[in-house]
Scaffold this active site. Structure first.
Site, PDB file in Angstrom:
ATOM      1  N   ASN A 221     -10.163  58.065 -22.921  1.00 23.00           N
ATOM      2  CA  ASN A 221      -9.306  59.137 -23.431  1.00 23.00           C
ATOM      3  C   ASN A 221     -10.226  60.112 -24.157  1.00 23.00           C
ATOM      4  OD1 ASN A 221      -6.896  57.842 -22.521  1.00 23.00           O
ATOM      5  ND2 ASN A 221      -6.982  56.499 -24.294  1.00 23.00           N
ATOM      6  N   LYS A 298     -10.649  59.416 -16.418  1.00 24.86           N
ATOM      7  CA  LYS A 298      -9.267  58.943 -16.467  1.00 24.86           C
ATOM      8  C   LYS A 298      -8.382  60.175 -16.369  1.00 24.86           C
ATOM      9  CE  LYS A 298      -5.863  56.672 -19.480  1.00 24.86           C
ATOM     10  NZ  LYS A 298      -5.625  55.978 -20.788  1.00 24.86           N
ATOM     11  N   GLU A 302      -1.136  57.897 -18.643  1.00 28.35           N
ATOM     12  CA  GLU A 302      -0.739  57.761 -20.041  1.00 28.35           C
ATOM     13  C   GLU A 302      -0.847  59.084 -20.806  1.00 28.35           C
ATOM     14  OE1 GLU A 302      -1.705  53.161 -20.998  1.00 28.35           O
ATOM     15  OE2 GLU A 302      -3.419  54.504 -21.119  1.00 28.35           O
ATOM     16  N   ASP A 381      -2.339  45.421 -16.803  1.00 28.37           N
ATOM     17  CA  ASP A 381      -3.239  45.892 -17.858  1.00 28.37           C
ATOM     18  C   ASP A 381      -3.844  44.739 -18.638  1.00 28.37           C
ATOM     19  OD1 ASP A 381      -4.594  47.509 -19.617  1.00 28.37           O
ATOM     20  OD2 ASP A 381      -2.829  48.258 -20.660  1.00 28.37           O
ATOM     21  N   GLU A 403     -12.729  46.487 -12.992  1.00 29.59           N
ATOM     22  CA  GLU A 403     -12.772  46.720 -14.428  1.00 29.59           C
ATOM     23  C   GLU A 403     -12.255  45.475 -15.145  1.00 29.59           C
ATOM     24  OE1 GLU A 403     -11.417  50.548 -15.881  1.00 29.59           O
ATOM     25  OE2 GLU A 403     -10.480  49.588 -17.623  1.00 29.59           O
ATOM     26  N   GLU A 409      -8.016  42.962 -26.041  1.00 25.63           N
ATOM     27  CA  GLU A 409      -6.878  43.787 -26.427  1.00 25.63           C
ATOM     28  C   GLU A 409      -5.570  43.007 -26.442  1.00 25.63           C
ATOM     29  OE1 GLU A 409      -4.450  47.742 -24.829  1.00 25.63           O
ATOM     30  OE2 GLU A 409      -6.362  47.195 -23.924  1.00 25.63           O
TER      31      GLU A 409
END
Length: 853
Positions: A221, A298, A302, A381, A403, A409
């Site tokens: 991001n 990206k 989102e 995810d 990935e 997380e």
């Protein structure tokens, strides 16, 4: 002040000197004398075939010197232009080309880029890389061997399985790290690259030892300001720092940078001015960083900007950047993490798991040759269990990379021990059977299956300034395993773990056995007490992604849905009646997943919507499996800290205490998870637990049932994050007292006090029996742990502190005092009593009885 007694964090009186974890697995600790004696022929000199201080070959020589001195106690001289004779007992390191120019050709035709040849024979060591980076990798391999006491002769060629072996950092320019749990960024602060890059150099060293060849230091991001002239210069300094270790630097891009930074009125990838802007910016980057690895993008995910704004394709976007970096040999990693994050959950056919194939399959063959589509291992995810992403099987004309997420997380955020390599191995080894032919995921991403030149691995690491790098010393096993698997994905997860243990903690057999046991049990345990049967990790998807929040999974736009009702649970992803996700797989796999009889139990709720009373292949109903698994997982987590405590004096004091604190925290939080999930589904389904454990806590005293002064009953969000759905708390800056007369049989107990530790203050607590102090503690977990903390009483802030070995008699009076501090109120949930004689029994069956409290 209150007296500390039987406290949760017991500081070790061990006799091993403290270590802070900064060297990771590159400690080069001295071998035990018996193993050192096996090194009968120690080389007398190190020969480096490059004298340039910034060369990886030069660095390899320095590393060999430090490693041999640390392991064997002998400091060897480093020479760069010596006269070599056949009888020399030397460690020679360089490239094949450099060796050939001085000493004649070596027939190592099987070497590929970054590969190395290692020859060890009677004290003479030759390490030759296909390139300088390969020579450094070979040096680290030799040091790994001797650090583990392996002095055997060897003649081996080792080549990387895939050309791309990258790590991603999600660091923000202001110095925070998205999904980072180990302190601030080592790369950025206050909008700029940090001045002191010492930690960056140390990180590069760790990465090089694993064969990692590139890094993206900034968040996917991305902030457009990374492309200012000042930050381009800073990126150049990062690249200069990491280059001697063979680690190239790439960057994440914000797709709207031409508009947000460049002042254009558009970021349309086909607009001529946008193309010109990116071309010029790329040239400026390569002018300062000539070996820039490339870009990571990206887009349209989102809320991030992307080409769909202008009705352009994702291939249009990727190719824009691919053309810009192509003259410089750069690569574009284009993330397949694209989905509608505002999806309508009420639509039965809606399914985030379908998004990657829907967005990318029709673009297969339209990406330029230097574009690599970066695919998360599963369709959602980084969940505790997912099937392999079907996208790997759907774009055979396109380069792909997998990935993986090292930073935990959704897996306890390094406050819970979870060794993830076994999960990765299941995915990498999974056969997608494309066109009916063997198609293991590892072979697809390496480029072998579909004859592609590019492909490989991207691991999201998110190290921080904490000296343990990831916040938890044991979590470093995941970074180690990731790098080793990216080099050779056929390696065994437990064997890699044991290599890491020997390098990180030494050669004591009990240390090896204990860490192996708790680590290999950790992923199954976490899956059991968080979410199983393919239901995903039942964390709070709307907040911190840390503690339990099963209700949050549904009725939201994020698409990690369970479709749980009072009668049924699970996503229907069948082709006939569901979202059709099963049909995205090749026919043989699709057929297996589409049929509930051939779907494995551990994915049944991923692919099928079933009654809670549906019987699994195991014979249990879904709901009873949920109850049993959550109790079993929490029971296993209770064994971790006692097992670790057995190593007191065998692990250095600092790391021993820091690991013990986290394992004890995990033991308490696993019970929070167990109770929250079991309570939620018990209430939702109305089906009782056959073992009568859920909601039945005879050895607990609920805080709201105690005599309260200053404490008042309060709700918790979600309500199941509190025992009996109620907690008590003081007002802001208030003081509370909770008193209870004990009615348990005389005996020796462990006493667990459940409370809530929120951010914004350090509430102060004391526990007493008959006015005698038992324990004083603070709500200061935010100072000791790195997970994402909460501002409210919930499953994230719920925790427990345990007082061990307390003798009590019937009629004793327990008192707990709480003092609020700052924005943190003092709060309590319950007090649990466990008979000590049950605790000390060895069997897990008896242990599970103990932890039902």
């Amino acid at each position: 002040m209150w007296i500390r007694h039987g406290i949760l964090l017991a500081f070790s009186a061990g006799f091993v000197a403290g270590e802070n974890g900064l060297n990771g697995w590159l400690r080069y600790a001295s071998l035990p004398e018996a193993q050192r004696q096996q090194a009968t022929s120690i080389p007398s000199v190190i020969v480096a075939l490059n004298s340039t201080a910034t060369s990886p070959v030069y660095v390899a020589a320095q590393e060999l010197q430090a490693g041999i001195e640390g392991v064997l106690g002998v400091k060897l001289q480093v020479l760069h232009e010596p006269e070599i004779t056949a009888s020399s007992l030397s460690v020679l390191v360089g490239t094949v080309a450099a060796y050939t120019s001085k000493h004649g050709a070596r027939n190592i035709s099987s070497l590929i880029a970054d590969g190395y040849w290692l020859s060890v024979k009677a004290g003479s060591v030759i390490i030759l890389g296909q390139n300088e980076r390969g020579a450094l990798y070979g040096a680290f391999e030799y040091l790994s061997r001797i650090s583990q006491g392996n002095f055997a002769d060897v003649d081996v060629v080792s080549n990387p399985d895939a050309p791309i072996r990258w790590v991603n950092q999600w660091d923000n320019l202001e110095g925070t790290i998205e999904r980072g749990y180990a302190g601030p960024s080592i790369f950025f602060s206050d909008g700029l690259v940090v001045k002191n890059l010492t930690r960056v150099s140390q990180y590069a060293r760790l990465l090089a030892s694993l064969g990692i060849n590139a890094i993206i230091p900034n968040n996917v991001n991305a902030n457009p300001n990374l492309l200012t002239a000042e930050n381009i210069e800073g990126l150049g300094r990062i690249a200069d720092t990491m280059r001697p270790y063979g680690v190239q630097v790439g960057i994440s891009l914000n797709f709207a940078s031409p508009e947000r930074l460049g002042g254009l009125k558009t970021f349309d990838p086909l607009d001529i001015m946008v193309v010109k802007w990116w071309t010029e910016k790329t040239e400026a980057l390569y002018k300062r960083v000539p070996d820039l690895a490339g870009y990571l993008v990206k887009a349209n995910s989102e809320g991030q900007p992307g080409p769909l704004t202008y009705n352009r394709t994702l291939a249009d976007a990727a190719n824009l950047f691919a053309r810009a970096v192509q003259p410089f040999g750069g690569i574009v990693m284009f993330r397949a993490f694209v989905y509608n994050h505002l999806a309508d959950w009420t639509v039965w056919e809606a399914d985030r798991a379908n998004a990657a194939v829907e967005f990318f399959k029709h673009l297969d063959g339209k990406f330029l040759d230097n574009v690599v589509v970066q695919i998360k291992y599963g369709p959602i995810d980084f969940q505790v269990r997912e099937p392999a992403s079907p996208l790997f099987a759907n774009i055979p004309l396109t380069n792909t990379a997998i990935e993986l997420q090292i930073t935990q997380e959704y897996l306890g955020q390094q406050s819970h021990l979870v060794y993830i390599a076994p999960l990765w191995k299941e995915i990498l080894d999974f056969d997608l059977k494309v066109d009916g032919k063997p198609s293991a995921v590892r072979d697809i991403v390496a480029g072998r299956r579909f004859n592609k030149k590019l492909g490989g691995y991207a691991g999201v690491v998110n190290v921080g300034t904490n000296t343990s790098w990831l916040g938890s010393h044991l979590a470093m096993s995941n970074l180690y395993a990731y790098g080793r698997l990216a080099w050779n994905p056929k390696q065994d997860a437990q064997a890699l773990l044991q290599d890491w243990i020997r390098l990180s903690f030494g050669h004591d057999r009990s240390v090896l056995d204990t860490i192996t046991k708790i680590s290999m049990e950790s992923w199954p345990a976490y899956e059991n007490y968080s979410g199983n049967l393919g239901i995903q990790t039942l964390t709070d998807i709307l907040y911190t992604h840390f503690g339990p929040g099963p209700a949050s999974q549904d009725n939201n736009g994020w698409g990690q849905w369970t479709r749980a009702t009072n009668t049924h649970i699970g996503m229907d992803r069948t082709m006939s009646n569901g979202t059709g996700n099963a049909g995205q797989y090749p026919p043989e796999v699709a057929k297996a997943y589409d049929n509930i009889e051939t779907t494995p139990d551990n994915l049944v709720l991923w692919f099928h919507h079933v009654p809670y009373t549906h019987r699994l292949h195991s014979g249990k109903t879904v709901i009873q499996h949920f109850y049993d698994a959550h109790y079993k997982g929490a029971a296993t987590a209770q064994t971790f800290a006692p097992a670790w405590e057995s190593l007191r004096g065998k692990v250095d004091a600092q790391r021993f205490d820091e690991v013990l604190f986290r394992l004890r925290y995990q033991a308490g939080h696993s019970i929070v998870w167990r109770d929250s999930i079991c309570s939620f589904y018990h209430n939702l389904s109305g089906i009782p637990d056959e073992a009568k454990r859920v909601g039945n806590h005879p050895w607990r005293i609920q805080a709201e049932a105690m005599a309260l002064t200053g404490f008042k009953p309060t709700g918790v969000t979600p309500p199941e994050a509190a025992s009996n759905f109620t907690a008590v708390a003081t007002v802001k800056n208030g003081t509370g007292e909770a008193v209870a007369t004990l009615n348990f049989p005389d005996g020796t107990y462990d006493i667990a006090i459940a409370y809530y530790d929120i951010v914004g203050g350090r509430a102060h607590y004391g526990a007493f029996i008959n006015e005698d102090p038992l324990l004083e503690w603070y709500g200061d977990l935010e100072d000791r742990l790195g997970h994402a903390f909460s501002e409210k009483l919930d499953g994230h802030s719920a925790t427990r502190v345990t007082i061990t070995n307390v003798g009590i008699k019937k009629g004793d009076v327990l008192k707990i005092i709480g003092l609020a501090n700052g924005n943190e109120t003092a709060s309590l949930d319950y007090v649990a009593f466990s008979r000590r004689e049950l605790l000390i029994r060895k069997s897990l069956r008896t242990y599970s009885l103990f932890i039902t409290t």
